[in-house]
Each structure stands twice: as C-alpha cells, then as structure tokens.
Design a protein around this motif. Structure first.
Motif, PDB file in Angstrom:
ATOM      1  N   LEU A   1       5.674   0.902  12.265  1.00 43.01           N
ATOM      2  CA  LEU A   1       4.456   0.531  12.987  1.00 43.01           C
ATOM      3  C   LEU A   1       3.656   1.750  13.401  1.00 43.01           C
ATOM      4  N   SER A   2       4.224   2.950  13.251  1.00 41.22           N
ATOM      5  CA  SER A   2       3.575   4.162  13.734  1.00 41.22           C
ATOM      6  C   SER A   2       2.642   4.799  12.715  1.00 41.22           C
ATOM      7  N   TRP A   3       2.453   4.177  11.553  1.00 41.97           N
ATOM      8  CA  TRP A   3       1.556   4.775  10.563  1.00 41.97           C
ATOM      9  C   TRP A   3       0.190   5.021  11.182  1.00 41.97           C
ATOM     10  N   PRO A   4      -0.289   6.262  11.204  1.00 42.74           N
ATOM     11  CA  PRO A   4      -1.572   6.532  11.868  1.00 42.74           C
ATOM     12  C   PRO A   4      -2.791   6.241  11.013  1.00 42.74           C
ATOM     13  N   LEU A   5      -2.649   6.241   9.685  1.00 43.74           N
ATOM     14  CA  LEU A   5      -3.826   6.185   8.822  1.00 43.74           C
ATOM     15  C   LEU A   5      -4.054   4.828   8.181  1.00 43.74           C
ATOM     16  N   SER A   6      -3.180   3.875   8.405  1.00 46.12           N
ATOM     17  CA  SER A   6      -3.405   2.537   7.861  1.00 46.12           C
ATOM     18  C   SER A   6      -2.599   1.534   8.664  1.00 46.12           C
ATOM     19  N   THR A   7      -2.969   0.277   8.511  1.00 44.93           N
ATOM     20  CA  THR A   7      -2.188  -0.773   9.156  1.00 44.93           C
ATOM     21  C   THR A   7      -0.881  -0.947   8.387  1.00 44.93           C
ATOM     22  N   PRO A   8       0.248  -1.164   9.052  1.00 46.03           N
ATOM     23  CA  PRO A   8       1.528  -1.269   8.353  1.00 46.03           C
ATOM     24  C   PRO A   8       1.583  -2.511   7.463  1.00 46.03           C
ATOM     25  N   TYR A   9       2.111  -2.342   6.257  1.00 46.79           N
ATOM     26  CA  TYR A   9       2.149  -3.453   5.319  1.00 46.79           C
ATOM     27  C   TYR A   9       3.282  -3.253   4.326  1.00 46.79           C
TER      28      TYR A   9
ATOM     29  N   ALA B   1      -6.078 -14.174  -3.143  1.00 46.62           N
ATOM     30  CA  ALA B   1      -5.862 -12.741  -3.281  1.00 46.62           C
ATOM     31  C   ALA B   1      -5.803 -12.058  -1.929  1.00 46.62           C
ATOM     32  N   PHE B   2      -6.023 -12.823  -0.852  1.00 47.91           N
ATOM     33  CA  PHE B   2      -6.081 -12.237   0.475  1.00 47.91           C
ATOM     34  C   PHE B   2      -4.687 -11.919   0.989  1.00 47.91           C
ATOM     35  N   PRO B   3      -4.557 -10.912   1.858  1.00 48.34           N
ATOM     36  CA  PRO B   3      -3.241 -10.589   2.412  1.00 48.34           C
ATOM     37  C   PRO B   3      -2.758 -11.667   3.377  1.00 48.34           C
ATOM     38  N   PHE B   4      -1.473 -11.646   3.586  1.00 45.66           N
ATOM     39  CA  PHE B   4      -0.786 -12.564   4.479  1.00 45.66           C
ATOM     40  C   PHE B   4      -0.461 -11.792   5.756  1.00 45.66           C
ATOM     41  N   LYS B   5      -0.809 -12.331   6.916  1.00 43.93           N
ATOM     42  CA  LYS B   5      -0.651 -11.624   8.184  1.00 43.93           C
ATOM     43  C   LYS B   5       0.563 -12.125   8.964  1.00 43.93           C
TER      44      LYS B   5
ATOM     45  N   PHE C   1       5.458  -6.187 -10.505  1.00 42.34           N
ATOM     46  CA  PHE C   1       5.164  -6.057  -9.081  1.00 42.34           C
ATOM     47  C   PHE C   1       3.665  -6.046  -8.778  1.00 42.34           C
ATOM     48  N   THR C   2       2.810  -5.969  -9.765  1.00 44.21           N
ATOM     49  CA  THR C   2       1.371  -6.056  -9.481  1.00 44.21           C
ATOM     50  C   THR C   2       1.011  -7.437  -8.957  1.00 44.21           C
ATOM     51  N   LYS C   3       1.901  -8.409  -9.134  1.00 43.44           N
ATOM     52  CA  LYS C   3       1.629  -9.773  -8.681  1.00 43.44           C
ATOM     53  C   LYS C   3       2.103 -10.035  -7.255  1.00 43.44           C
ATOM     54  N   LEU C   4       2.820  -9.093  -6.659  1.00 43.07           N
ATOM     55  CA  LEU C   4       3.359  -9.330  -5.322  1.00 43.07           C
ATOM     56  C   LEU C   4       2.242  -9.539  -4.306  1.00 43.07           C
ATOM     57  N   ARG C   5       2.567 -10.311  -3.256  1.00 43.72           N
ATOM     58  CA  ARG C   5       1.607 -10.579  -2.192  1.00 43.72           C
ATOM     59  C   ARG C   5       1.715  -9.509  -1.108  1.00 43.72           C
ATOM     60  N   GLN C   6       0.597  -9.054  -0.614  1.00 40.00           N
ATOM     61  CA  GLN C   6       0.588  -8.090   0.488  1.00 40.00           C
ATOM     62  C   GLN C   6       0.861  -8.809   1.804  1.00 40.00           C
ATOM     63  N   LEU C   7       1.735  -8.224   2.609  1.00 42.05           N
ATOM     64  CA  LEU C   7       2.062  -8.749   3.929  1.00 42.05           C
ATOM     65  C   LEU C   7       1.691  -7.695   4.959  1.00 42.05           C
ATOM     66  N   ILE C   8       0.727  -8.012   5.821  1.00 43.74           N
ATOM     67  CA  ILE C   8       0.272  -7.112   6.880  1.00 43.74           C
ATOM     68  C   ILE C   8       1.100  -7.378   8.131  1.00 43.74           C
TER      69      ILE C   8
END
Length: 502
Positions: free
Chosen positions: A165-173, A17-21, A199-206
C-alpha cells in the motif's frame, strides 16, 4: 492441483475493460465466518457468468470471495475446485518461478496450495513453503442468491503477490484470473478465458488504501502521515501505534516518500468556506523555515477507471486544495514528498491554509508537525570469526574438533541515531537449510536503541556447526523507520566458510 475436466470446459469473456476495485476492510475478515455475516458488506463486486467476485483488503491481506451462485451441488472433497492466479510482477506476461497460481491440496478443500508458473499452462507443482494465505469453502445463501450455493473465501498475503500500500507513484494494484469447476451442475469456467495461457487477458484489481482512521486519533489539520495518525507522533518526531492498528510501529522514525493526509472533517469545512489554498514549510534541525516544494500525482476515480492528476505549487509556493468530494486513490492528500536527500534529525513541517493568496492566515487553519527523519540504514559487520585464538579468513576451510571446540564471532548491528528495529546473525548451508545464531529485537523499554558494536557471540562457549558443509554467515539489521504504511529499510552482509566436523 485438481485435475482439469477438459470435456466440460467453457470460457467467460471479459465483460468490461475497466479495473475492479477492492474496498477497505475496516477490521480483518474472518474467512471462517459465513459470507452473510456482515464482514463483506460494501465489498467491491465484479459479476461473471457463474456468480460474483467480492474484494476487500487491509494493509496485510487481500480478501476475495468467489460467490458461485450457479453452483447448487454440495459436492464433497475437491472435485469442485478453483485456480486463482496473480501476475506477481505485473508485466502482463507469464514469468517463470515468479507468478503464482493458488489451488487446493488433493482431498483437502480448506487447505490452500501455492505453485509457480513455468510457462503457459505449466506449473512447478505445489510448494511446501509456509504461507499466511488461506482458503475456506462454504455452501449456503448470500446477498447475491437466496438459494444455497458454493462459495470460496480467500485471505491472500499481500507480500506473496508483491503488493504494498506504500507505493508512492501509483495506486496499488495487481492482475488476477481464476477458474472454477463444479461437478453438479457440470461446468468449468475460466475468467477471463484462457487466462492461464495468456496474462494479457487478466483483470486489473485496484486495492484500497483508504481506511477510516478513528476521528479522535486524527490531528487537527494534518490528520495522518500515511496511515499513522499524527496524534501518535511524540515530541521527538517518532510514532508509536497500538498493536491491533493497521500499521503497528514502535517509537519509529520516518523516511522514504511521505504522504501528509488531511483531517477529512476539517478539510471539508475549509473547502465549504472557500479556503482552498495552502502553503507547506519545512524547518530542518537548527535551521530556518523554507518552502517545501514538491510535485506528485494522485489517481481520481471517474466512475469507470482511475485518471491520473498531477499536483504542484504555484510560483509563489501555494498549493490548490483538491475537492474532498472526489474519490482519489489517496483521499485528502495535502502533499507527497521524498525525504531521501534529508540528513537525519527532527524536522518541523508547517501547513497553513489561506482563503486567498497573500491574504491573512485563516484562524485554526495551521498546524506544525515534528517528524524525525532518518533514511540512513544501520551499520553492520562481521568483525571477526575466531577458531580458538586464530582468526578465520573468508573462504577458509576449517576443521572443528570435538565439543566444546567451535567458533566465536564478533558482530556489529548499530544505528547511531537510535532507530534500530532488529538485528540478527544466522548461517545458511546445504540445500535451503539455515540456523539462527543470535537475534535481538526492539521493544519500547530500549528507548532510542542503537544496537551493539563488536558484540561477542556466543557470550560463553563456542558455536558448533550442525554438520560438515559450506556455510554463509549473514548479519542483517532492520531500520525502525516508517513511511506511514509500514517499516522500510534493511541491510545485510555475509562471509562464507567451509566447516568440517573432525
């Protein structure tokens, strides 16, 4: 898209369940080169049942590779294919005409196609829109398998998947999923299973925003503002970088939310010497210094996911230095502060480190940085549209006679602070058609360019419409302002007319 072979379909469960970096691509990756060429070293990796996913990114592109170590058949054409989907608005739901699925043009294994989702497992069909995204297939060995196998390599335009990449309030993903299909051996694998229906099954990519800026370019204490080295900021508080740099700006003012990032070597030295407190002061144009008080968040990687940490000054206005040994979404972040409430002008930002609160300043641990801050957008207007000597009002229906009959415009694109990047005047008409009428862009020879007021367009003669139609005349101006990650800010206005060729 290539046809799905349902009889061969199997699915792959989510392994973690962990994000992919993704990791930073120090130089743009040439996807025409073999996967083993060295460009993909230190890429983020994610294993799935048929191979390995590799990910890198820079400020413009996400570079993905599907290293299919289980596909040993070098099949021609597009019988072997992929789908690659992104949740563009990151809401974990399929949004019609927004979320993107990439695939191949039939019979063209190196031509990337793009289509939009209409709903679960339904799409618009391939779009004719031009795209900076690309794909290349390869058949050969890789660091994951010495046997020759199928490899897909992608260059995905970050703008197309709505990542900055300029999102100030979170890491881009982003959230993504994919299908790979092989003829020999025969398999069709989805990762995660049925992602294209749910889409609830999609993997998060940081995504990474941690390039290694050349040490020679970094400032002595405040190394950079975002990705722009402080050594590239001149005495007027504006920045200019080289054309090949991560962020290319010319004589740019600053605006938006700014990240002041420390010089890694200096920050580590301070930490090692127990110098872990600092103060930030700001001096407005013609004013006196005052404490710069700001609260912000940064995400720390704990080995499996990003954990949100908040930062704020003490009651005395001192900040605690974050441990430079920790892996943050933004490493060495000294302060993040919004500038939207500040009036335009040259501000002095001073950072001073202390060994203990109320102790004397540490030698060589202070730096003052001048930043020209300007969040005002340029002034724009369609001052007049004339047909001969007569002013043409909005929504009018005007008949244009034989050449040289036509229209004359007066247009304004003006920035009093001299921070205009580009101004354009164009017309849209018909079904998705457009025509440029005038455009002017910045170059360094213009200095602090203010643009123009009530400029006559065209300078000589008249403008004639391409055909009889309803037209929308649009003037747009872009600010020459950066938040350290790219240019920000533009404004537009329009006036509608119906023009008939007599």
């Amino acid at each position: 898209m290539a046809k799905v072979v349902k009889s061969l379909s199997i699915t792959t469960p989510i392994l973690f369940a962990f994000p992919f970096k993704s990791e930073w691509a120090q130089t743009p990756i040439d996807i025409n080169k073999p996967l083993s060429s060295g460009d993909w070293e230190d890429a983020g990796t994610l294993k799935f049942s048929r191979g390995v996913v590799l990910a890198k990114n820079d400020a413009n592109f996400l570079y993905l590779a599907l290293d299919l170590t289980e596909d040993h058949g070098n099949d021609a054409g597009t019988n072997d294919y992929f789908w690659l989907s992104f949740d563009v608005n990151r809401d974990r739901a399929i949004t019609a005409n927004k979320d993107v699925n990439y695939g191949l043009y039939p019979g063209q294994p190196n031509k990337l196609g793009k289509q939009f989702y209409l709903g679960p497992a339904t799409w618009t069909g391939l779009q004719p829109d031009p795209s900076l995204s690309e794909v290349r297939q390869e058949f050969g060995a890789s660091s994951n398998s010495s046997s020759s196998h199928r490899i897909w390599k992608f260059q995905i335009d970050l703008k197309e998947i709505n990542v900055a990449l300029s999102w100030p309030l979170s890491t881009p993903y982003t959230y993504f999923g994919f299908r790979v299909r092989s003829s020999n051996p025969a398999f069709t694998t989805d990762f995660p299973g049925n992602f294209y229906k749910d889409f609830t099954k999609l993997r998060q990519l940081i995504l990474s925003r941690k390039p290694v800026i050349p040490p020679a370019d970094l400032g002595p204490l405040v190394g950079s503002v975002g990705l722009i080295p402080t050594t590239k900021i001149n005495a007027s508080g504006r920045a200019t970088t080289d054309a090949g740099y991560f962020v290319f700006v010319q004589n740019a003012a600053f605006g938006g939310t700014l990240n002041l990032i420390g010089n890694r070597t200096k920050i580590q030295q301070l930490w090692d010497n127990s110098i872990k407190k600092y103060k930030v002061e700001i001096t407005p144009p013609g004013g006196s210094a005052q404490k710069l008080i700001s609260n912000w968040s940064n995400y720390r990687w704990n080995g499996t996911t990003y954990v949100l940490e908040t930062f704020a000054p003490s009651a005395l206005g001192f900040y605690e230095l974050a441990n430079p040994g920790n892996d943050y979404s933004i490493d060495d972040l000294l302060i993040q502060f919004p500038t939207s409430a500040l009036l335009p002008g040259l501000y002095q930002i001073k950072v001073t480190f202390y060994k203990r609160v109320l102790a004397v300043e540490v030698p060589d641990a202070t730096q003052t940085l001048g930043l020209y801050i300007d969040n005002h957008l340029p002034a724009i207007n369609i001052d007049s549209i004339k047909h001969g000597a007569s002013e043409v009002s909005a929504c009018a229906i005007e008949t244009i006679g034989a050449a040289p009959d036509g229209l004359k415009f007066k247009v304004t694109g003006h920035d009093p602070e001299g921070n205009l990047r580009q101004a354009s005047f164009a017309a849209t008409y018909g079904s998705g058609l457009s025509t440029g009428i005038y455009s002017e862009a910045y170059d360094l020879s213009k200095g602090n360019w203010q643009g123009f007021i009530a400029k006559t367009i065209p300078e000589s003669g008249n403008w004639r419409p391409p055909q009889s139609c309803a037209y929308s005349f649009i003037v747009t101006a872009w600010a020459r302002t950066t938040n350290g990650y790219g240019y920000i800010g533009h404004i537009s206005t329009h006036r509608n007319l119906t023009l008939l060729l007599g």
